[in-house]
Design a protein around this motif. Structure first.
Motif, PDB file in Angstrom:
ATOM      1  N   ALA A   1     -41.833 -21.265   5.692  1.00  0.00           N
ATOM      2  CA  ALA A   1     -42.309 -20.039   5.183  1.00  0.00           C
ATOM      3  C   ALA A   1     -42.755 -19.044   6.715  1.00  0.00           C
ATOM      4  O   ALA A   1     -42.641 -18.023   6.599  1.00  0.00           O
ATOM      5  N   ARG A   2     -43.538 -19.792   7.610  1.00  0.00           N
ATOM      6  CA  ARG A   2     -43.739 -18.965   8.958  1.00  0.00           C
ATOM      7  C   ARG A   2     -42.800 -18.656   9.587  1.00  0.00           C
ATOM      8  O   ARG A   2     -42.696 -17.441   9.859  1.00  0.00           O
TER       9      ARG A   2
ATOM     10  N   LEU B   1     -44.617 -15.515   7.084  1.00  0.00           N
ATOM     11  CA  LEU B   1     -45.909 -15.576   6.550  1.00  0.00           C
ATOM     12  C   LEU B   1     -46.993 -16.225   7.470  1.00  0.00           C
ATOM     13  O   LEU B   1     -46.348 -17.102   8.474  1.00  0.00           O
TER      14      LEU B   1
END
Length: 118
Positions: A67-68, A73
Motif C-alpha cells: 500500500a505504501r 499511502l
C-alpha cells in the motif's frame, strides 16, 4: 524363388502393413502424453508461484508495504515525499536553463544537407 517363400514373404509384408498404422498411432499418443505431462509440470510450477504470492498477501506487513509503495499511502502523522527524477525540472528549479539543443527545423536540415552534397 519357390512358392512357399513367396507365400511367407507375402504374409510377412501383410503383417508389417497391418501393424504399421497401430504403431504409428501408439507413437503419436506417446508424444501427446509426454507433451501433456510437460504442460502439467509447467502448470504445477505456476500454481506454486501463485500460492507463494497468495501467502505473501496474507501477511499484514506485506500488505502495508504494498500500500505504501503502490498507492502512496502513509500512516497518520507521516509526511509523504515524492522524488521525481527529472534533470530538466531540477535544473529549472535551481535557476538554470537546460541546453535547448539545435533549433533548426527538419526542412532547414534537409536544405543544408542538399547544399552540402553539391
Amino acid at each position: 524363388m519357390s512358392g512357399r517363400t513367396a507365400v511367407i514373404a507375402l504374409v510377412l509384408s501383410a503383417l508389417a502393413l497391418s501393424y504399421a498404422y497401430p504403431v504409428r498411432t501408439y507413437l503419436e499418443q506417446r508424444a501427446d502424453i509426454n507433451e501433456l505431462r510437460d504442460s502439467q509440470a509447467t502448470q504445477a510450477d505456476r500454481i506454486a508461484e501463485l500460492e507463494a504470492e497468495r501467502a505473501k498477501w496474507e501477511d499484514p506487513e506485506y500488505v502495508r508495504a504494498q500500500a505504501r509503495e503502490r498507492l502512496l499511502l502513509v500512516k497518520p502523522g507521516e509526511q509523504l515525499i515524492i522524488i521525481i527524477d527529472d534533470p530538466e525540472g531540477a535544473a529549472a528549479d535551481a535557476g538554470q536553463t537546460p541546453d535547448p539543443g539545435p533549433q533548426d527545423t527538419w526542412y532547414e536540415d534537409l536544405w543544408e544537407g542538399f547544399k552540402d552534397s553539391q
